[in-house]
Design a protein around this motif. Structure first.
Motif, PDB file in Angstrom:
ATOM      1  N   LYS A 148       0.040   5.686  15.356  1.00  0.00           N
ATOM      2  CA  LYS A 148      -0.330   4.456  14.136  1.00  0.00           C
ATOM      3  C   LYS A 148      -0.341   4.988  12.969  1.00  0.00           C
ATOM      4  CE  LYS A 148      -3.668   1.330  12.819  1.00  0.00           C
ATOM      5  NZ  LYS A 148      -5.076   0.883  13.085  1.00  0.00           N
ATOM      6  N   ILE A 149      -0.963   6.286  12.787  1.00  0.00           N
ATOM      7  CA  ILE A 149      -0.860   6.707  11.441  1.00  0.00           C
ATOM      8  C   ILE A 149       0.525   7.355  10.963  1.00  0.00           C
ATOM      9  CG2 ILE A 149      -1.659   9.072  10.005  1.00  0.00           C
ATOM     10  CD1 ILE A 149      -3.956   9.021  12.055  1.00  0.00           C
ATOM     11  N   ARG A 150       1.265   7.849  11.979  1.00  0.00           N
ATOM     12  CA  ARG A 150       2.531   7.987  11.614  1.00  0.00           C
ATOM     13  C   ARG A 150       3.636   7.043  11.104  1.00  0.00           C
ATOM     14  NH1 ARG A 150       3.602  10.022  16.247  1.00  0.00           N
ATOM     15  NH2 ARG A 150       2.654  12.203  15.835  1.00  0.00           N
ATOM     16  N   GLN A 151       3.508   5.673  11.900  1.00  0.00           N
ATOM     17  CA  GLN A 151       4.189   4.596  11.535  1.00  0.00           C
ATOM     18  C   GLN A 151       3.601   4.058  10.037  1.00  0.00           C
ATOM     19  OE1 GLN A 151       3.377   1.811  14.816  1.00  0.00           O
ATOM     20  NE2 GLN A 151       4.836   2.690  16.176  1.00  0.00           N
ATOM     21  N   GLU A 152       2.425   4.067   9.825  1.00  0.00           N
ATOM     22  CA  GLU A 152       1.846   3.878   8.459  1.00  0.00           C
ATOM     23  C   GLU A 152       2.530   4.612   7.544  1.00  0.00           C
ATOM     24  OE1 GLU A 152      -2.267   2.294  10.375  1.00  0.00           O
ATOM     25  OE2 GLU A 152      -2.226   4.141   9.282  1.00  0.00           O
ATOM     26  N   LEU A 153       2.671   6.125   7.533  1.00  0.00           N
ATOM     27  CA  LEU A 153       3.258   6.817   6.609  1.00  0.00           C
ATOM     28  C   LEU A 153       4.605   6.495   6.505  1.00  0.00           C
ATOM     29  CD1 LEU A 153       1.292  10.351   7.485  1.00  0.00           C
ATOM     30  CD2 LEU A 153       1.049   8.639   5.367  1.00  0.00           C
ATOM     31  N   HIS A 154       5.376   6.409   7.379  1.00  0.00           N
ATOM     32  CA  HIS A 154       6.716   6.152   7.368  1.00  0.00           C
ATOM     33  C   HIS A 154       7.062   4.893   6.819  1.00  0.00           C
ATOM     34  CE1 HIS A 154       7.908   9.018  11.145  1.00  0.00           C
ATOM     35  NE2 HIS A 154       7.146   9.626   9.982  1.00  0.00           N
ATOM     36  N   GLY A 155       6.040   3.830   6.838  1.00  0.00           N
ATOM     37  CA  GLY A 155       6.295   2.405   6.158  1.00  0.00           C
ATOM     38  C   GLY A 155       5.965   2.678   4.701  1.00  0.00           C
ATOM     39  N   ALA A 156       5.216   3.635   4.323  1.00  0.00           N
ATOM     40  CA  ALA A 156       4.771   3.594   2.915  1.00  0.00           C
ATOM     41  C   ALA A 156       5.860   4.650   2.338  1.00  0.00           C
ATOM     42  CB  ALA A 156       3.427   4.351   3.004  1.00  0.00           C
TER      43      ALA A 156
END
Length: 301
Positions: free
Chosen positions: A58-66
């Protein structure tokens, strides 16, 4: 009597395939280069501490989305501690990552550390890793020379070099991130491939005593056939374990698992069609395995 498979009957075709794969791997390696990770190129380390166990995907997806697409997210100690590795030396990068995660999620966490690792550290690790591979190959050559004979050592080294070159070439072609875990996989490949090769070599040496009238090619075919089930059992069980890591291990273990998967396939192939073929090229004979006679001492006054 068990039927002997004529492995060496297609050695010329196998040699052509070997040369083609090696040239393609070298071309990719020198043209594209390895995609060195932050372990070797340097970057910023950001340590976060969550109040609840962190969901890394989830953290990885949030960072990629940012917009932080090159961020590497992994556990660091406890399940609540997260380490984010990113390229760049911006002193405000830790705060920017924290702000982006706070906007994308309601999970509560705090920024505990931001540290920049310079590229000179990465260069030192890269040099030490290369030196480690050379020392491993040199140790293998000495070991096989003392246990068997120098012709076996040359076959083993050529086989191992092929496995390393093909593995690195494919990693370069797919631009898989090359970090310390992938380097560890390459070193593991050297050990795995050597083990496969030693099993075949040991049987070839034994069969020189049993098959006294057989030619070297017949000896290799018989020896490889006799060890085939053991080789397949070892390779398939290893590949299944590595495949599970490749599928379920996540992004952090993807490069490690892929390198091992390629290396196991290459090692199984090379133990049959490279190491053995080198023995044929060097014209191994039973006399090569007979120790030289001890010189008698002259007792005359």
């Amino acid at each position: 009597m068990k039927k002997t498979i004529n492995f060496m009957g297609v050695r010329n075709i196998a040699f052509a395939i070997t040369v083609l794969l090696t040239l393609l791997a070298l071309f990719s390696w020198f043209y594209k280069g390895l995609n060195f990770g932050l372990d070797f190129t340097g970057g910023t380390l950001i340590e976060l501490r969550y109040e609840q166990p962190a969901d890394l995907s989830k953290i990885r997806q949030e960072l990629h989305g940012a917009g932080f697409e090159e961020a590497v997210v992994q556990s660091f100690g406890a399940t609540t501690d997260v380490l984010v590795r990113m390229p760049g030396d911006d002193p405000q990068l830790g705060q920017k990552v924290t702000t982006a995660l706070q906007k994308a999620s309601t999970d509560r966490f705090s920024l505990t550390r931001t540290e920049f690792v310079g590229p000179q550290v990465g260069e030192e690790l890269r040099d030490q890793g290369g030196l480690g591979m050379l020392l491993a190959l040199g140790s293998v050559m000495l070991y096989v020379t003392f246990r068997f004979q120098w012709k076996f050592a040359v076959g083993a080294i050529v086989s191992l070099i092929h496995d390393v070159v093909v593995t690195l070439g494919l990693l370069s072609f797919f631009q898989v991130t090359f970090d310390l875990t992938v380097l560890a996989a390459v070193l593991a490949i050297i050990g795995y491939s050597l083990n496969d090769t030693i099993v075949v070599f040991d049987r070839v040496r034994e069969n020189f005593r049993v098959l006294r009238k057989a030619s070297l090619i017949e000896n290799i075919n018989v020896s490889t056939t006799q060890t085939l089930l053991r080789t397949l059992a070892t390779s398939i069980s290893t590949l299944l374990a590595v495949l599970a890591l490749l599928i379920f291990g996540g992004d952090n273990l993807f490069g490690f698992s892929l390198a091992l998967f390629i290396g196991v396939l290459a090692g199984t192939y090379s133990s049959i069609y490279i190491a053995n073929v080198v023995l044929i090229w060097l014209d191994l004979k039973s006399e090569d395995l007979i120790p030289p006679p001890a010189k008698e001492l002259d007792d005359r006054p």
